[in-house]
Every structure is written in C-alpha cells, then in structure tokens.
Design a protein around this motif. Structure first.
Motif, PDB file in Angstrom:
ATOM      1  N   SER A  20       0.810  -1.222   0.000  1.00 23.38           N
ATOM      2  CA  SER A  20       0.000   0.000   0.000  1.00 23.38           C
ATOM      3  C   SER A  20       0.841   1.269   0.000  1.00 23.38           C
ATOM      4  O   SER A  20       0.340   2.346  -0.315  1.00 23.38           O
ATOM      5  N   GLY A  21       2.106   1.170   0.389  1.00 22.43           N
ATOM      6  CA  GLY A  21       2.954   2.348   0.505  1.00 22.43           C
ATOM      7  C   GLY A  21       2.735   3.106   1.798  1.00 22.43           C
ATOM      8  O   GLY A  21       3.234   4.205   1.967  1.00 22.43           O
ATOM      9  N   ALA A  22       1.994   2.524   2.739  1.00 24.02           N
ATOM     10  CA  ALA A  22       1.694   3.186   4.010  1.00 24.02           C
ATOM     11  C   ALA A  22       2.778   2.884   5.036  1.00 24.02           C
ATOM     12  O   ALA A  22       3.304   1.773   5.088  1.00 24.02           O
ATOM     13  N   GLY A  23       3.094   3.886   5.847  1.00 22.14           N
ATOM     14  CA  GLY A  23       4.051   3.684   6.913  1.00 22.14           C
ATOM     15  C   GLY A  23       4.683   4.980   7.365  1.00 22.14           C
ATOM     16  O   GLY A  23       4.245   6.068   6.996  1.00 22.14           O
ATOM     17  N   THR A  24       5.730   4.829   8.161  1.00 26.22           N
ATOM     18  CA  THR A  24       6.462   5.967   8.708  1.00 26.22           C
ATOM     19  C   THR A  24       7.952   5.715   8.525  1.00 26.22           C
ATOM     20  O   THR A  24       8.409   4.585   8.660  1.00 26.22           O
ATOM     21  N   TYR A  25       8.698   6.786   8.212  1.00 29.96           N
ATOM     22  CA  TYR A  25      10.146   6.660   8.090  1.00 29.96           C
ATOM     23  C   TYR A  25      10.836   7.706   8.953  1.00 29.96           C
ATOM     24  O   TYR A  25      10.246   8.718   9.340  1.00 29.96           O
ATOM     25  N   PHE A  26      12.092   7.442   9.222  1.00 33.05           N
ATOM     26  CA  PHE A  26      12.986   8.343   9.932  1.00 33.05           C
ATOM     27  C   PHE A  26      14.328   8.260   9.214  1.00 33.05           C
ATOM     28  O   PHE A  26      14.822   7.157   8.972  1.00 33.05           O
ATOM     29  N   ALA A  27      14.910   9.399   8.841  1.00 36.67           N
ATOM     30  CA  ALA A  27      16.170   9.383   8.092  1.00 36.67           C
ATOM     31  C   ALA A  27      17.163  10.367   8.692  1.00 36.67           C
ATOM     32  O   ALA A  27      16.807  11.493   9.043  1.00 36.67           O
ATOM     33  N   MET A  28      18.417   9.923   8.800  1.00 34.59           N
ATOM     34  CA  MET A  28      19.522  10.790   9.208  1.00 34.59           C
ATOM     35  C   MET A  28      20.445  10.910   8.006  1.00 34.59           C
ATOM     36  O   MET A  28      20.951   9.904   7.499  1.00 34.59           O
ATOM     37  N   GLU A  29      20.623  12.146   7.514  1.00 29.52           N
ATOM     38  CA  GLU A  29      21.441  12.369   6.322  1.00 29.52           C
ATOM     39  C   GLU A  29      22.684  13.169   6.658  1.00 29.52           C
ATOM     40  O   GLU A  29      22.642  14.088   7.474  1.00 29.52           O
ATOM     41  N   SER A  30      23.770  12.822   6.001  1.00 29.80           N
ATOM     42  CA  SER A  30      25.005  13.594   6.036  1.00 29.80           C
ATOM     43  C   SER A  30      25.166  14.197   4.644  1.00 29.80           C
ATOM     44  O   SER A  30      25.344  13.466   3.674  1.00 29.80           O
ATOM     45  N   PHE A  31      25.057  15.524   4.559  1.00 33.65           N
ATOM     46  CA  PHE A  31      25.118  16.260   3.294  1.00 33.65           C
ATOM     47  C   PHE A  31      26.476  16.914   3.147  1.00 33.65           C
ATOM     48  O   PHE A  31      27.018  17.481   4.109  1.00 33.65           O
ATOM     49  N   GLU A  32      27.014  16.881   1.929  1.00 34.82           N
ATOM     50  CA  GLU A  32      28.247  17.599   1.610  1.00 34.82           C
ATOM     51  C   GLU A  32      28.035  18.323   0.291  1.00 34.82           C
ATOM     52  O   GLU A  32      27.618  17.713  -0.689  1.00 34.82           O
ATOM     53  N   GLY A  33      28.287  19.632   0.294  1.00 37.76           N
ATOM     54  CA  GLY A  33      28.101  20.381  -0.937  1.00 37.76           C
ATOM     55  C   GLY A  33      28.009  21.860  -0.680  1.00 37.76           C
ATOM     56  O   GLY A  33      28.692  22.393   0.195  1.00 37.76           O
ATOM     57  N   VAL A  34      27.126  22.515  -1.426  1.00 36.38           N
ATOM     58  CA  VAL A  34      26.998  23.969  -1.403  1.00 36.38           C
ATOM     59  C   VAL A  34      25.550  24.357  -1.165  1.00 36.38           C
ATOM     60  O   VAL A  34      24.638  23.828  -1.815  1.00 36.38           O
ATOM     61  N   LEU A  35      25.340  25.270  -0.230  1.00 34.01           N
ATOM     62  CA  LEU A  35      24.036  25.928  -0.048  1.00 34.01           C
ATOM     63  C   LEU A  35      24.255  27.375  -0.456  1.00 34.01           C
ATOM     64  O   LEU A  35      25.072  28.068   0.154  1.00 34.01           O
ATOM     65  N   GLY A  36      23.554  27.810  -1.485  1.00 31.34           N
ATOM     66  CA  GLY A  36      23.808  29.154  -1.997  1.00 31.34           C
ATOM     67  C   GLY A  36      25.237  29.237  -2.482  1.00 31.34           C
ATOM     68  O   GLY A  36      25.634  28.536  -3.406  1.00 31.34           O
ATOM     69  N   ASP A  37      26.050  30.060  -1.808  1.00 29.66           N
ATOM     70  CA  ASP A  37      27.455  30.209  -2.204  1.00 29.66           C
ATOM     71  C   ASP A  37      28.408  29.729  -1.118  1.00 29.66           C
ATOM     72  O   ASP A  37      29.580  30.073  -1.123  1.00 29.66           O
ATOM     73  N   ARG A  38      27.916  28.921  -0.173  1.00 30.83           N
ATOM     74  CA  ARG A  38      28.753  28.435   0.925  1.00 30.83           C
ATOM     75  C   ARG A  38      28.906  26.925   0.861  1.00 30.83           C
ATOM     76  O   ARG A  38      27.923  26.194   0.723  1.00 30.83           O
ATOM     77  N   ALA A  39      30.162  26.469   0.994  1.00 28.36           N
ATOM     78  CA  ALA A  39      30.460  25.035   0.900  1.00 28.36           C
ATOM     79  C   ALA A  39      30.771  24.448   2.270  1.00 28.36           C
ATOM     80  O   ALA A  39      31.315  25.119   3.141  1.00 28.36           O
ATOM     81  N   GLY A  40      30.418  23.180   2.430  1.00 28.99           N
ATOM     82  CA  GLY A  40      30.719  22.468   3.665  1.00 28.99           C
ATOM     83  C   GLY A  40      29.865  21.219   3.773  1.00 28.99           C
ATOM     84  O   GLY A  40      29.351  20.705   2.774  1.00 28.99           O
ATOM     85  N   ALA A  41      29.704  20.764   4.990  1.00 33.81           N
ATOM     86  CA  ALA A  41      28.918  19.562   5.254  1.00 33.81           C
ATOM     87  C   ALA A  41      28.122  19.760   6.543  1.00 33.81           C
ATOM     88  O   ALA A  41      28.478  20.588   7.383  1.00 33.81           O
ATOM     89  N   PHE A  42      27.038  18.999   6.680  1.00 35.64           N
ATOM     90  CA  PHE A  42      26.246  19.013   7.911  1.00 35.64           C
ATOM     91  C   PHE A  42      25.291  17.822   7.874  1.00 35.64           C
ATOM     92  O   PHE A  42      25.116  17.179   6.842  1.00 35.64           O
ATOM     93  N   ASN A  43      24.696  17.548   9.027  1.00 38.82           N
ATOM     94  CA  ASN A  43      23.685  16.495   9.138  1.00 38.82           C
ATOM     95  C   ASN A  43      22.310  17.116   9.208  1.00 38.82           C
ATOM     96  O   ASN A  43      22.140  18.205   9.750  1.00 38.82           O
ATOM     97  N   PHE A  44      21.321  16.397   8.679  1.00 41.95           N
ATOM     98  CA  PHE A  44      19.934  16.777   8.909  1.00 41.95           C
ATOM     99  C   PHE A  44      19.094  15.522   9.081  1.00 41.95           C
ATOM    100  O   PHE A  44      19.443  14.447   8.620  1.00 41.95           O
ATOM    101  N   VAL A  45      18.004  15.686   9.815  1.00 45.87           N
ATOM    102  CA  VAL A  45      17.125  14.570  10.135  1.00 45.87           C
ATOM    103  C   VAL A  45      15.728  14.916   9.639  1.00 45.87           C
ATOM    104  O   VAL A  45      15.320  16.078   9.672  1.00 45.87           O
ATOM    105  N   HIS A  46      15.017  13.913   9.131  1.00 46.36           N
ATOM    106  CA  HIS A  46      13.638  14.139   8.708  1.00 46.36           C
ATOM    107  C   HIS A  46      12.828  12.862   8.863  1.00 46.36           C
ATOM    108  O   HIS A  46      13.371  11.760   8.840  1.00 46.36           O
TER     109      HIS A  46
END
Length: 137
Positions: free
Chosen positions: A58-84
């Motif tokens: 059915s595609g029904a359920g709940t997820y939790f994800a922890m991501e480690s991102f590396e790249g550029v936001l706007g004109d600033r480069a680096g890395a950080f974690n985000f959770v969703h």
C-alpha cells in the motif's frame, strides 16, 4: 536564508539490520542506506541511514532518516547532518519533521541551524528546501 532544490536517489540498498530481539508487528521495520544527488540552489550529495516501518503493497508507513550532506548551499560550501521523518497512507505526507542537526556544520557551513522540508510532485520529482541561518563571518 532559504535555498530550494531537487534531488535524485542514486542508491537504495536494504541492509540486514533488524530489531533485536525481533518483535512481530503488523508492519516490518527495516534499515536502508541511501545516496542522493542534489541540484538547484543547493548542490552536492548525501549519505543516508533510512529506517522505516512500511507496507510495501500500500505504501503506508512511517520513516525516519539521518542524512550527512556535503556540498553547497547558496554560495557556501561544507557539510552538515539533517534529520527528517514523515508518515504516509501511500498518497500523502503527514506528521512531517525536518531539522538541521545543531553543531554538525563544517567549512563555510559551520554553525548552521535551521529547518527545511521535502516534497514529491505528481510526476514523482523530489524537492527539498532548507530554511537556515549561519553565524556572521
């Protein structure tokens, strides 16, 4: 500041990690590792640990994800974690949560804080946005 972009999942690999001891529930719990590539006002890649309780039929359920991102936001480069996380009945998203992990930023993204969100459009395109703050340089 706010940046908006798109992403594509480039790897989705189920693991053998399961709850221990096993507890039988109506929805199985699993862990997947993912890779994503980002484009738009943000560019880069992420490595993700994705845990879910999901009904694949059915595609029904709940997820939790922890991501480690590396790249550029706007004109600033680096890395950080985000959770969703989010819940779905198969055609919607509810009970959404999204947070940039405090103290996780590196490089020009050191000190980043904020929130964001994800969406999937009718054609299956994946969209992401970060609403964030950085310390004054």
């Amino acid at each position: 500041m706010k940046v908006i972009g798109t992403f594509a999942v480039t790897a989705f690999d189920p693991t053998d990690v399961v709850p221990d001891p096993p507890i039988a529930t109506a929805l199985p719990v699993g862990v997947v590792t993912m890779r994503k590539e980002f484009a738009g006002e943000l560019g880069g890649s992420s490595a993700t640990l994705f845990t879910s309780a999901f009904d694949m039929t059915s595609g029904a359920g709940t997820y939790f994800a922890m991501e480690s991102f590396e790249g550029v936001l706007g004109d600033r480069a680096g890395a950080f974690n985000f959770v969703h996380s989010a819940t779905t009945s198969g055609t919607d998203r509810s009970h959404e949560f999204f947070l940039i992990v405090p103290n996780s930023g590196t490089g020009e993204l050191a000190g980043i804080t904020g929130t964001g969100g994800l969406s999937v459009d009718a054609e299956g395109g994946h969209h992401i946005w970060f609403d964030y703050e950085l310390p004054e340089a």
